[in-house]
Design an enzyme around this catalytic site. Sequence first.
Site, PDB file in Angstrom:
ATOM      1  N   LYS A 118      53.721   7.149  -0.662  1.00  0.00           N
ATOM      2  CA  LYS A 118      54.886   6.374  -0.226  1.00  0.00           C
ATOM      3  C   LYS A 118      56.036   7.255   0.255  1.00  0.00           C
ATOM      4  O   LYS A 118      56.731   6.918   1.218  1.00  0.00           O
ATOM      5  CB  LYS A 118      55.344   5.457  -1.356  1.00  0.00           C
ATOM      6  CG  LYS A 118      54.360   4.339  -1.697  1.00  0.00           C
ATOM      7  CD  LYS A 118      54.876   3.495  -2.851  1.00  0.00           C
ATOM      8  CE  LYS A 118      53.985   2.288  -3.113  1.00  0.00           C
ATOM      9  NZ  LYS A 118      52.621   2.681  -3.495  1.00  0.00           N
ATOM     10  N   GLU A 201      64.750   3.678  -4.448  1.00  0.00           N
ATOM     11  CA  GLU A 201      65.230   3.102  -3.201  1.00  0.00           C
ATOM     12  C   GLU A 201      66.159   1.934  -3.505  1.00  0.00           C
ATOM     13  O   GLU A 201      66.102   1.345  -4.602  1.00  0.00           O
ATOM     14  CB  GLU A 201      64.072   2.652  -2.318  1.00  0.00           C
ATOM     15  CG  GLU A 201      63.272   1.487  -2.856  1.00  0.00           C
ATOM     16  CD  GLU A 201      62.096   1.106  -1.965  1.00  0.00           C
ATOM     17  OE1 GLU A 201      61.710   1.928  -1.108  1.00  0.00           O
ATOM     18  OE2 GLU A 201      61.564  -0.002  -2.138  1.00  0.00           O
ATOM     19  N   ARG A 293      43.512   1.006   3.654  1.00  0.00           N
ATOM     20  CA  ARG A 293      42.249   0.453   3.154  1.00  0.00           C
ATOM     21  C   ARG A 293      42.210  -1.041   3.452  1.00  0.00           C
ATOM     22  O   ARG A 293      43.148  -1.601   4.012  1.00  0.00           O
ATOM     23  CB  ARG A 293      42.140   0.657   1.642  1.00  0.00           C
ATOM     24  CG  ARG A 293      43.351   0.083   0.900  1.00  0.00           C
ATOM     25  CD  ARG A 293      43.178   0.102  -0.598  1.00  0.00           C
ATOM     26  NE  ARG A 293      44.408  -0.180  -1.316  1.00  0.00           N
ATOM     27  CZ  ARG A 293      44.923  -1.376  -1.526  1.00  0.00           C
ATOM     28  NH1 ARG A 293      44.317  -2.440  -1.026  1.00  0.00           N
ATOM     29  NH2 ARG A 293      46.050  -1.535  -2.204  1.00  0.00           N
TER      30      ARG A 293
END
Length: 492
Positions: A118, A201, A293
């Site tokens: 990430k 964040e 994926r």
Amino acid sequence: MPDITKVLIANRGEIACRILKTLDRMGIPGVLVYHPVDAGSPALKMAAQSVRIQGKTPAGAYLDMEKIIQACEKTGADAVHPGFGFLAENPDFARSLEKKGITFIGPMPETMELMGNKVRAQAFCRANGFPVLPSKTWTKGEEDFISGAKDLGLPLLIKAAAGGGGKGMHIVRDLQDLKPALELARAEAQRFFGNDEIYAERYIENPRHIEVQILADHHGRVIHLGERDCSIQRRFQKIMEESPAPGLTPELRQKICDTAVNIARRAEYCNAGTVEFMLGPDKDFFFLEMNTRLQVEHPVTEMVTGLDLVELQIRAARGEALNLAQDEIQAKGHSIELRICAEDPDDDFSPAPGSLVTYNLPEGKDIRVENGFTRGMKISPAFDPMLAKIIVRGDDRTRAIEQACRALDQTLVLGLPTNIDFLARILSLPAYAAGKIHTGFIDRYGEELTPPPLSQEQRELLLTAAALASREFTDPAFDPDPPHGTMGNWRN
């Protein structure tokens, strides 16, 4: 690119069954690795070949790269489909297969390293001008991290860089909770992902979780198959998804999907993947992460597009060029997916392993069931508690909701707690019908989603139903042998 003549599935449960169905239709033999805990699974019966594997834990067996590669060599499998979870986003696994001349049905290892983490993915998107939330990464120790996190402003979301499935995520609304939250997040990140890297964040209150299905080939073509709304979540984990996302204007939908395609193209992505965004109440959206994926919720996209994503993955891995143009992808109707889980909604959705005494799943037009279990099987606490997925389609969202309610009415699971009634209560809420959904939906409507206590009469009726549904009442194997079965009230 090499041909693919036999595929080993490095997974279990419903996703293994789902991949095997496509392989069978394509005429490609499927090989399954399995731990003894899955010895009675439907996937094992469907596979052309199987290889038993052991590990320190059941989950550990499915994470053992060496054993899986040995199973490929033993059976002659020249490709591996990882499904989702386990080794699906492990670049070292993809590289190990490549060294053995075995095709990994998924993106290139370099792309997984870039977009599967990430922190790296957000840095990449920020550097390329894509919208990303302000964040702070743990790089220079605790003091630096706390200082940078404070500068972002509250509320904050602490996340694991290598994480997923809601693990290692904590909301901080008070600065005095920041240090305990980051310590817990680091410990969970190390435990679940073997990597204690975390970041913070800025947290958007009650956002929507919108994701775009991407498909790309080795010839530079990247297209999207529309978006999904995955906002109905508990503990940061999805339990319901739908496509298309309700309430988006055509302009906003186009902007989100174009951004996803551009991110994938800039990353030189190949195969199927999902670009995920947070959509704020003000309609601003931000890159969240990319799943390199197949997603659990991919069937809702298949239901509205009529495409088989697993087949398209295999064709892309073969090196075939996509024979689809963007303007050929049209969503027809509306689809909703319901994740049936062995968990107790009244106990903070805690996993509830046990035996499937009764296991009846719905059937019918525009109802699709992805399932990996049968009646009598034991549900192990070693794995995710999801039992099955029910996916429905309607001509519009209202009809899809009606179809979902009917499908749940036909679903009966006895022997362990499930979230079936909880899902039905969500579908019945006026706010859900109106499309007023966001990631805080379950918390917001918690009181309405809590069932009233059962009366004594209701308890007795449920116990009677459970008894009548047990194998002793329904399975001929338990009938007494003649002549005792015809002697009336015979007793020992």
